[in-house]
Design an enzyme around this catalytic site. Structure first.
Site, PDB file in Angstrom:
ATOM      1  N   CYS A   3      11.201  -6.463   7.743  1.00 48.98           N
ATOM      2  CA  CYS A   3      12.331  -5.525   7.973  1.00 48.98           C
ATOM      3  C   CYS A   3      13.567  -6.150   8.390  1.00 48.98           C
ATOM      4  O   CYS A   3      14.518  -6.243   7.621  1.00 48.98           O
ATOM      5  CB  CYS A   3      11.948  -4.495   8.811  1.00 48.98           C
ATOM      6  SG  CYS A   3      10.175  -3.416   8.344  1.00 48.98           S
TER       7      CYS A   3
HETATM    8  N1  LIG Z   1       5.593  -3.678   7.481  1.00 42.96           N
HETATM    9  C1  LIG Z   1       6.225  -3.068   8.170  1.00 42.96           C
HETATM   10  O1  LIG Z   1       6.089  -3.205   9.457  1.00 42.96           O
HETATM   11  C2  LIG Z   1       7.208  -1.829   7.570  1.00 42.96           C
HETATM   12  C3  LIG Z   1       7.852  -0.910   8.703  1.00 42.96           C
HETATM   13  C4  LIG Z   1       8.716  -0.015   8.099  1.00 42.96           C
HETATM   14  C5  LIG Z   1       9.045   0.061   6.861  1.00 42.96           C
HETATM   15  N2  LIG Z   1       8.312  -0.763   6.049  1.00 42.96           N
HETATM   16  C6  LIG Z   1       8.785  -0.915   4.605  1.00 42.96           C
HETATM   17  O2  LIG Z   1       7.918  -0.401   3.762  1.00 42.96           O
HETATM   18  C7  LIG Z   1       7.741  -0.877   2.571  1.00 42.96           C
HETATM   19  C8  LIG Z   1       6.198  -1.363   2.156  1.00 42.96           C
HETATM   20  O3  LIG Z   1       5.966  -2.528   3.220  1.00 42.96           O
HETATM   21  P1  LIG Z   1       4.547  -3.208   3.354  1.00 42.96           P
HETATM   22  O4  LIG Z   1       5.130  -4.153   4.699  1.00 42.96           O
HETATM   23  O5  LIG Z   1       3.713  -2.192   3.530  1.00 42.96           O
HETATM   24  O6  LIG Z   1       4.592  -4.206   2.101  1.00 42.96           O
HETATM   25  P2  LIG Z   1       3.155  -4.860   1.685  1.00 42.96           P
HETATM   26  O7  LIG Z   1       3.566  -5.978   0.743  1.00 42.96           O
HETATM   27  O8  LIG Z   1       2.346  -4.794   2.897  1.00 42.96           O
HETATM   28  O9  LIG Z   1       2.628  -3.673   0.569  1.00 42.96           O
HETATM   29  C9  LIG Z   1       3.093  -3.349  -0.417  1.00 42.96           C
HETATM   30  C10 LIG Z   1       1.935  -2.983  -1.386  1.00 42.96           C
HETATM   31  O10 LIG Z   1       2.496  -2.601  -2.726  1.00 42.96           O
HETATM   32  C11 LIG Z   1       1.624  -3.000  -3.488  1.00 42.96           C
HETATM   33  N3  LIG Z   1       2.538  -2.827  -4.874  1.00 42.96           N
HETATM   34  C12 LIG Z   1       3.561  -3.613  -5.401  1.00 42.96           C
HETATM   35  N4  LIG Z   1       4.031  -2.770  -6.456  1.00 42.96           N
HETATM   36  C13 LIG Z   1       3.392  -1.862  -6.798  1.00 42.96           C
HETATM   37  C14 LIG Z   1       3.295  -0.840  -7.800  1.00 42.96           C
HETATM   38  N5  LIG Z   1       4.107  -0.993  -8.826  1.00 42.96           N
HETATM   39  N6  LIG Z   1       2.185  -0.260  -7.779  1.00 42.96           N
HETATM   40  C15 LIG Z   1       1.455  -0.134  -6.814  1.00 42.96           C
HETATM   41  N7  LIG Z   1       1.231  -1.042  -5.743  1.00 42.96           N
HETATM   42  C16 LIG Z   1       2.304  -1.795  -5.794  1.00 42.96           C
HETATM   43  C17 LIG Z   1       1.454  -4.429  -3.349  1.00 42.96           C
HETATM   44  O11 LIG Z   1       0.292  -5.167  -4.118  1.00 42.96           O
HETATM   45  C18 LIG Z   1       1.248  -4.453  -1.844  1.00 42.96           C
HETATM   46  O12 LIG Z   1      -0.146  -4.215  -1.526  1.00 42.96           O
HETATM   47  C19 LIG Z   1       8.977  -1.784   2.617  1.00 42.96           C
HETATM   48  O13 LIG Z   1       9.886  -1.086   1.893  1.00 42.96           O
HETATM   49  C20 LIG Z   1       9.244  -2.173   3.827  1.00 42.96           C
HETATM   50  O14 LIG Z   1      10.566  -2.679   4.025  1.00 42.96           O
HETATM   51  C21 LIG Z   1       7.617  -2.000   6.345  1.00 42.96           C
END
Ligand SMILES: NC(=O)c1ccc[n+]([C@@H]2O[C@H](COP(=O)([O-])OP(=O)(O)OC[C@H]3O[C@@H](n4cnc5c(N)ncnc54)[C@H](O)[C@@H]3O)[C@@H](O)[C@H]2O)c1
Length: 460
Positions: free
Chosen positions: A282
């Site tokens: 983030c």
């Molecule tokens: N990690 C955090 O603490 C956090 C906090 C708030 C917001 N976010 C936001 O949330 C979003 C996700 O972050 P995250 O940390 O969970 O990411 P992550 O990489 O842990 O998980 C994302 C998942 O999406 C899957 N994916 C990608 N493309 C796909 C598709 N087309 N269809 C199905 N699955 C698909 C990936 O395989 C992965 O498992 C981002 O935008 C991030 O900025 C993250």
């Protein structure tokens, strides 16, 4: 305001009833740090949840009842999967049989630090042909203001259904803080911005099953901007204390003491702490989403750039300090043996994405130091052999033993995990560089500790 058609109101009421009696089927696309806890949250409230991810390893782990996210217990996953409340799959066809879809896919940036919406687009493309009248789609991925309406909406409408009329569309940012035991999905208020008031109402109804407090804003872009404000606020404040920490080192003051003193003010001050730099998915990424979008409006977001510049300089400063500390003991960086403690991007978590440890290790490798690391949460760690990532090297976490500590010229604390026994670590190390003030309680051996934000003379 346009009158809402009877068909739209009926579709809204139908979904609302299903949400209330928990017969609504929820799909979470992207089962990572954000998506898996969300899927678990809905399943625990009795909803049938489809977990959709393109990563076959994640799907098979979930099918086997194994969690790969630290904050989600395997036992919980195994139970919910066994009871059919979570159905993990990689097949988008399942979307024909759900009522609401949350998109929780990654939103990284590319090499030029421009938003990379490949994952968001491909998720929307997967939904579009399976979209049905009455579906609710909620984007949760952090992104620039306008994404829901300018990027997701046109893709979803390619098969003829109209957003806000035939299906409902909203943006609701995720605020999850991995490793935080106090604020979880259940008790962290949510923000929702719907394309229309009915879109917002449905998103609130559904998310309201998870968390009691929801703030509704006027549009999806207002909700997108809210999330960016939250993250930019952190980035800028961290940069501020990082800069003042460097100044304190020069002015001969202990900046940690100053933060503690400032914290006693009960209003108008909020503590942020210096460190080796910012990491994770983030803080180092999201601000660039806004600065990129701002350029479309001939606007240059100076605070964002300045904060990034200061925060990105911190790994370089850490390496400079390591060099100074070694040199004070008559040792060069070249050939020095070093143990890095904690490569996760912050304490007590297993997420090492964009961790400042990466740049620190790369810089140390460039200086021909000999690196090993320990992190109880990160069993293996890959970095570029040089800052341009021309060659990748993978390290395995070493067991933390008195021998390992004593065999190093310097031990560098990068992530201050609370499981570490700091008095024991300092006791066995000959020199410690502490980037996060993890050794604040250590009383014996303080003469061996060099801290960021504290002049050399105060340590030695
Ligand atoms: N990690 C955090 O603490 C956090 C906090 C708030 C917001 N976010 C936001 O949330 C979003 C996700 O972050 P995250 O940390 O969970 O990411 P992550 O990489 O842990 O998980 C994302 C998942 O999406 C899957 N994916 C990608 N493309 C796909 C598709 N087309 N269809 C199905 N699955 C698909 C990936 O395989 C992965 O498992 C981002 O935008 C991030 O900025 C993250």
């Amino acid at each position: 305001m346009k009158a809402v058609s009877e068909a739209t109101s009926e579709a809204c009421l139908r979904l609302e009833d299903k949400i209330v009696d928990r017969s609504a089927r929820v799909c979470v696309i992207g089962l990572g740090y954000v998506g898996l806890p969300l899927a678990v949250g809905f399943a625990q409230r009795g909803y049938q949840v489809v977990g959709l991810d393109i990563d076959a390893r994640k799907i098979s782990a979930l099918v086997d009842g194994r969690s790969y996210i630290q904050d989600v217990e395997s036992e919980t996953v195994a139970d919910l999967v066994a009871r059919g409340l979570i159905q993990p799959t990689a097949d988008y066809e399942i979307l024909c049989h759900v009522d609401a879809v949350f998109i929780c896919v990654p939103t990284p940036f590319d090499a030029m630090k421009a938003p990379d919406l490949t994952f968001v687009r491909s998720a929307a493309e997967g939904i579009a042909p399976r979209l049905k009248v009455g579906h609710l789609i909620v984007l949760q991925s952090t992104t620039f203001p306008g994404t829901t309406e300018e990027v997701v909406l046109p893709v979803l409408e390619t098969h003829g259904l109209k957003a806000g009329v035939d299906f409902f569309l909203a943006f609701s940012p995720e605020r999850i803080d991995p490793g935080n035991k106090v604020f979880t999905v259940e008790n962290t208020p949510k923000v929702v911005g719907g394309l229309t008031p009915l879109c917002a109402r449905l998103a609130v109804r559904l998310l309201g099953q998870l968390t009691p407090e929801i703030c509704v804003v006027s549009t999806p872009r207002a909700a997108e901007m809210t999330k960016l404000l939250e993250n930019i606020f952190r980035s800028v404040n961290i940069a501020l204390v990082n800069e003042l920490a460097l100044l304190s080192e020069r002015m001969g003051m202990d900046f940690w003491e100053i933060i503690e003193a400032a914290k006693t003010k009960p209003f108008g001050f909020m503590p942020f702490y210096p460190g080796p730099g910012v990491g994770g998915h983030c803080i180092p990424v999201d601000p660039y989403y806004l600065s990129w979008k701002a350029r479309e409006f001939d606007f240059y977001t100076k605070f964002i750039e300045l904060a990034a510049e200061v925060n990105q300089s911190m790994p370089y400063h850490v390496v400079e300090r390591i060099g100074q500390a070694l040199s004070a003991r008559g040792k060069p960086l070249k050939g020095a043996r070093m143990l890095i403690l904690g490569v996760a991007f912050k304490r007590d978590i297993d997420d090492a994405r964009n961790s400042p440890a990466e740049r620190i290790i790369e810089l140390l490798l460039n200086a021909e130091a000999q690196i090993v690391y320990n992190d109880p949460y990160v069993p293996s760690y890959m970095v570029g052999q040089d800052v341009f990532h021309r060659r990748r090297v993978t390290f395995a976490s070493r067991e933390l033993t008195p021998g390992l500590l004593a065999g190093q010229d310097v031990v560098v604390i990068v992530a201050g995990h609370r499981v570490y026994d700091y008095p024991w670590i300092v006791g066995h190390a000959s020199l410690v560089v502490d980037t996060v003030n993890a050794t604040r309680e250590v009383s014996d051996g303080r003469d061996k500790i060099v801290r960021i934000g504290v002049p050399f003379s105060s340590n030695w």
